[in-house]
Motif scaffolding. Structure first.
Motif: not given
Length: 340
Positions: A151-166, A230-241
């Protein structure tokens, strides 16, 4: 909570730190230093109530400390995370109409201030990164130490998730995100492995992704430097949010809202955010008089002065009791001249 107006009676906060409320055993990152820098700016205000903007409210630990330190202070607290806002609202309820909370991302500062007819804020805090509840609640998908939905959404009202990116981004775009946002030197290999794996079945869990990253990296590298995911999760979080693009807009907006004597403090937790902070503050603290002129021009003199020498870090004592403070970098500045 009530609206707020300068001169009138009247969201991710304790990030990467951070405070779970009284008695939790945690305190907000660099709390004493934040107060040392921001309280004087609030106390110097005359003729109206000083306004403190906590642009990343989180659990409200810094905000509570500021409200206690300056009895006349009015708070505007922002957070994109509705769960954080609910918790901080309960924590800050004793302060009544001194508190205004908004579900907003910090690059929305100008519109929030206009909505509440606030002409200036005297102290601003940005505590960037991920808050303890986001890390500690497995279903948020921020941590590779739990098996959870991507998931990785800070705002869970937004649509884009880490799963959609990956599962949806083209291979080249995935590699770019991992390389730029995660500073991952094996970005190409990891992106290729993700694409191969998602062709078999969509990647939907944090554990499956973390395992995939681990097996994509050379064995010698896996033995050093902590969890290879760690670095992959950071990158996805930055992109999602959209963290970096948001930050590039938010910091200048906050600086524009400060009057002479107003101060900003920024707590960053990775080099990309800190680099942007350093560049923006350095530009504001520079004299832009053309070099060929013999004397500085008043309209080109610095608008801000830096309050920290480089980036300050948390004390050894704090990082021992709160390991999440180990990566913090603090920078601060004060407005010394009105914009022309």
């Amino acid at each position: 909570m009530n609206g707020l107006e300068n001169g009138a009676g009247n969201g991710a906060g304790d990030h990467a730190a951070h405070d779970q409320g009284p008695g939790s055993g945690h305190v907000p990152v660099m709390l004493d230093r934040v107060l040392e820098l921001l309280v004087p700016a609030a106390e110097a205000v005359a003729g109206r109530a000083p306004v403190y903007l906590d642009a990343t409210l989180g659990m409200g630990g810094h905000a509570e400390a500021m409200l206690r330190a300056v009895p006349a202070l009015r708070l505007i607290g922002l957070d994109r995370d509705t769960t954080a806002l609910e918790r901080s609202a309960r924590r800050l309820a004793p302060f009544g109409d001194r508190v205004t909370l908004e579900h907003a991302v910090y690059d929305e500062i100008p519109s929030v201030l206009r909505r509440h007819r606030v002409r200036a804020v005297d102290a601003v805090l940005f505590d960037l990164g991920v808050s303890s509840p986001q890390l500690d609640e497995a279903d948020r998908g921020f941590a590779y130490s739990y098996d959870a939905p991507l998931d990785m959404r800070m705002d869970r009202t937004q649509s884009l998730t880490a799963a959609e990116v990956v599962n949806g981004y083209p291979p080249a775009e995935l590699a770019r995100i991992l390389r730029e946002y995660g500073e991952e030197r094996f970005a190409q290999r990891i992106a290729a492995a993700i694409v191969r794996e998602r062709e078999r079945a969509p990647l939907e869990s944090t554990r499956r992704l973390a395992d995939l990253v681990r097996t994509s990296i050379p064995a010698a590298t896996r033995r050093t430097g902590g969890n290879p995911a760690k670095r992959t999760f950071q990158a996805l979080r930055i992109e999602v949010n959209a963290e970096l693009d948001t930050w590039r807009r938010a910091l200048p907006a906050a600086l524009d809202a400060l009057p002479v004597g107003g101060r900003v403090v920024v707590l960053s937790y990775h080099s990309l955010e800190d680099r942007i902070t350093k560049q923006v503050l350095a530009a504001q603290a520079a004299d832009t008089t053309p070099p060929e002129l013999p004397v500085p021009l008043p309209e080109h003199e610095p608008r801000f002065r830096l309050l920290t020498r480089g980036a300050e870090v948390a004390s050894d004592e704090e990082t021992t009791t709160n390991p999440r403070a180990g990566s913090v970098r603090m920078r601060a500045a004060e407005r010394v001249r009105e914009a022309t």
